[in-house]
Design a protein around this motif. Structure first.
Motif: not given
Length: 161
Positions: A49-56, A127-143
């Motif tokens: 996500x940081x890399x995406x923000x740096x680029x976009x 970016x909002x959609x993309x970051x939300x998708x990765x947030x979902x992955x983070x939540x799944x890993x944490x769960x």
């Protein structure tokens, strides 16, 4: 554009808060855990996500000279909880401050993304959609890691702020 600014700021603040809540409830080892070699850890996702923000945003909107190595974002890595909390806060600060400072012509300006011209408005919505998708992955890993000890991110963490 004022309504769009307010909506996007609110959305990115929400994504940031929920990301911080996920990170806050995990150990360093859990944050760097990968289910297999072809999957990402939470550390990978935060760095991506940081890399995406740096680029976009930094390069695409602010025209900063940024060189991104996207492949490196997905290699096995070790980050501490404190590093990931700081990176997340800094990354979303960049996004939110950019949105708040944008003039109407900046919203309509374009940048080249994978060979296609996209407006900065489109980029920020993506970016909002993309970051939300990765947030979902983070939540799944944490769960998976915390099981019944996982605390829902829809309830803001007092520690993460």
């Amino acid at each position: 554009m004022q309504v769009m600014t307010e909506l996007l700021v609110k959305k990115f603040e929400e994504i940031q808060g929920r990301t911080l809540s996920v990170i806050d409830q995990l150990t360093d080892d859990e944050l760097n855990w990968r289910p297999n070699d072809s999957s990402n850890s939470i550390s990978n996702l935060v760095i991506h996500i940081q890399g995406n923000v740096n680029e976009r945003i930094l390069r695409g909107i602010h025209h900063a000279e940024i060189v991104r190595n996207r492949e490196e974002e997905f290699e096995a890595m070790k980050k501490t909880k404190n590093e990931l909390l700081a990176i997340t806060k800094d990354t979303y600060k960049t996004v939110i401050e950019t949105i708040q400072s944008m003039q109407e012509e900046t919203w309509r300006s374009t940048q080249l993304v994978r060979g296609k011209e996209r407006t900065n408005l489109y980029i920020l919505l993506q970016c909002a959609a993309h970051f939300s998708e990765h947030l979902g992955q983070m939540m799944y890993i944490a769960k998976m890691l915390k099981n019944f000890d996982y605390v829902s991110t829809s309830i803001p963490s007092k520690k993460a702020k």
